[in-house]
Design an enzyme around this catalytic site. Structure first.
Site, PDB file in Angstrom:
ATOM      1  N   ASP A 346     -22.349 -35.921  28.595  1.00 15.69           N
ATOM      2  CA  ASP A 346     -22.453 -35.362  29.942  1.00 15.69           C
ATOM      3  C   ASP A 346     -21.916 -36.332  30.991  1.00 15.69           C
ATOM      4  O   ASP A 346     -21.157 -35.954  31.888  1.00 15.69           O
ATOM      5  CB  ASP A 346     -23.912 -35.015  30.249  1.00 15.69           C
ATOM      6  CG  ASP A 346     -24.055 -33.639  30.876  1.00 15.69           C
ATOM      7  OD1 ASP A 346     -23.109 -32.838  30.769  1.00 15.69           O
ATOM      8  OD2 ASP A 346     -25.120 -33.352  31.457  1.00 15.69           O
ATOM      9  N   ASP A 399     -28.016 -27.888  29.003  1.00 11.97           N
ATOM     10  CA  ASP A 399     -29.060 -28.557  29.772  1.00 11.97           C
ATOM     11  C   ASP A 399     -30.433 -27.930  29.548  1.00 11.97           C
ATOM     12  O   ASP A 399     -31.450 -28.485  29.980  1.00 11.97           O
ATOM     13  CB  ASP A 399     -28.718 -28.515  31.265  1.00 11.97           C
ATOM     14  CG  ASP A 399     -27.396 -29.211  31.565  1.00 11.97           C
ATOM     15  OD1 ASP A 399     -27.060 -30.167  30.847  1.00 11.97           O
ATOM     16  OD2 ASP A 399     -26.695 -28.786  32.503  1.00 11.97           O
TER      17      ASP A 399
END
Length: 505
Positions: A346, A399
């Protein structure tokens, strides 16, 4: 750097509104449009604005293309020609900061400057080239600190993880009860069934346990897929993703509805019918399939409408719930490797990738810059109702899915270890996820809407919390290696009986 709204009029009729970014030099742009009037737009001559313009622009807003000289040089050229503002057409769709070059000064620049996305700037250029009158009005309204959309999205993400965790734990408990029942019936079972009855892994064959290798490969494959989207994203590629999402959403919605309604219609759930190409399908699933299929198809057809986000969120949450029901973490060791790699993934693709690609790969793909503005469907989104900039608050499936695997594991572990709510790990990992997501939104607003890697904040708040608690309580070794194996799971009526082949610790 601030975002700037630019209202446009072509031939006296209002055209589309453009969003750009202001420069770090020149006059500050007002945060409201009241009391301001539109001004005519014109190109500089020469069009790059690197040398003095031969055309006076007194009272005009100047339009130039990026390149060949610095932003400050273009601003000085426009200011010298009499322009009241400068609009710079970027050479890419994504916007960057308009800053001064090294050793450059800008105190003499008094007009505001704004960088426009490539497509929007080219649209204005085409209108001017057609000798149409173009007028513009720019202002920079302040973004609300908190929008109700972020609250809804926070509740949706947390609710999805909680639902998936309890669904996963109840399914594991039912599998343990079935396994325990079969163990009690061992003498009565045929010889070929003895091995399967004794093996907890085979008894729970509908579940996929992630191992270390698959955790690393998952992140590598996610990176490869992201690169594929970045380099080859187009309208037809987006249609392929939409079709795949519709198929996954259909499967997820059907699975969730079947599991939910099975409690009320057990006979329909246990009765199976042979269907060509599909094999045996329960009557309940067969009954629900037309509705689920219609829901997915209708969303796919009307996905660009303003209300389509509702259908996307329903299909997305159903898909996440189903994946979290099927895929599980066996212990914290695998969780640490998976979430650690996802953390690096990420951060790299949001913050570090601009070093190599001159733009944030993750943000470009999520925003749909290379697919006519249509973003990928693999995310939950809610429209920002009170934000003057409009748009959506979004959160990617990863997420929710990746931290959800950890939270689900914590609940199963607490049940196997017979821990209370406060002495377990489920409550604190859930609080950690909520806190991490909250910090993500705080950072997002603090950075004026600039994209943030959610796992940068969520992983330390969830995995870090579990590891710290496990170390503090002296249970880290058990969490790291043993996890929530099926043969430890408590079952109804077992009381203090320990599973076959195990002794009390």
């Amino acid at each position: 750097m601030r975002q700037v709204k630019i209202r446009t009029w072509i031939k006296g009729e209002e055209d589309s509104e453009i969003v750009g970014v202001s420069a770090r030099f020149g006059k500050l742009i007002a945060d409201h449009e009241q009391g301001k009037t539109s001004v005519p737009l014109s190109k500089l001559d020469p069009e790059d604005g690197c040398t003095d313009s031969i055309k006076p622009l007194q009272g005009f807003t100047a339009l130039v293309e990026r390149g060949n000289c610095t932003f400050t040089t273009k601003a000085r050229t426009a200011q010298k020609a009499g322009a009241v503002a400068l609009l710079v057409v970027n050479d890419k769709q994504e916007l960057y900061k308009m800053i001064c070059s090294e050793n450059d000064t800008f105190h003499d620049i008094i007009i505001p400057s704004v960088l426009l996305p490539k497509a929007a700037g080219e649209h204005l250029e085409e209108a001017l080239d057609s000798n149409n009158e173009v007028r513009v009005l720019h202002y920079s309204p302040k973004r609300t600190m908190v929008d109700i959309a972020e609250v809804f999205l926070w509740l949706m993400a947390l609710g999805t993880i909680l639902s998936a965790s309890f669904w996963s734990a109840w399914t594991a408990k039912e599998s343990a009860q079935e396994h325990y029942r079969r163990l009690k019936e061992l003498p009565e079972l045929p010889a070929e069934d003895l091995v399967e009855a004794r093996d907890p892994e085979k008894a729970n064959k509908d579940v996929i346990d992630i191992n270390v290798l698959s955790a690393v490969l998952f992140v590598l494959m996610a990176s490869a897929f992201l690169m594929l989207l970045y380099f080859y994203m187009s309208a037809w590629f987006m249609r392929v993703l939409v079709i795949l999402f519709c198929i996954g959403g259909f499967e997820g919605l059907q699975t969730c509805l079947v599991s939910l309604l099975y409690r009320w219609f057990p006979k329909a759930g246990k009765k199976f019918i042979k269907v060509p190409l599909l094999g045996e399908v329960s009557v309940l699933a067969l009954f629900l399939s037309p509705f689920c299929l219609a829901f997915s198809v209708v969303w796919g057809v009307f996905r660009l409408n303003s209300y389509a986000w509702i259908g996307q969120d329903v299909l997305g949450m159903a898909l996440i719930l189903t994946v979290l029901q099927i895929v599980r973490l066996p212990n914290i060791k695998v969780a640490a490797i998976l979430l650690g790699c996802a953390f690096l993934y990420d951060v790299f693709w949001v913050f570090i990738s601009p070093t190599f690609f001159h733009e944030s790969v993750m943000i470009v793909v999520a925003r749909g810059d290379k697919s006519d503005g249509e973003g990928i469907p693999m995310l939950l989104k809610v429209p920002r109702l009170y934000d003057p900039w409009g748009g959506y608050s979004i959160i990617g499936f990863g997420d929710i899915l990746l931290p959800g695997l950890l939270v689900s594991f914590c609940l199963r572990y607490d049940w196997t270890a017979r821990k209370s709510l406060f002495r377990g790990y489920f409550l604190w990992s859930t609080v950690g996820y909520g806190l991490g997501l909250f910090i993500t939104y705080v950072a997002l607003n603090a950075m004026n809407g600039s994209g943030q890697p959610a796992l940068l904040y969520i992983v330390p708040c969830t995995l870090g919390t579990v590891l710290l608690l496990g170390w503090w309580r002296g249970e880290l070794k058990s969490l790291w290696f043993k996890g929530d194996s099926l043969d430890q799971f408590p079952v109804d009526g077992e009381q203090d009986h320990h599973p076959v082949g195990r002794s009390p610790e």
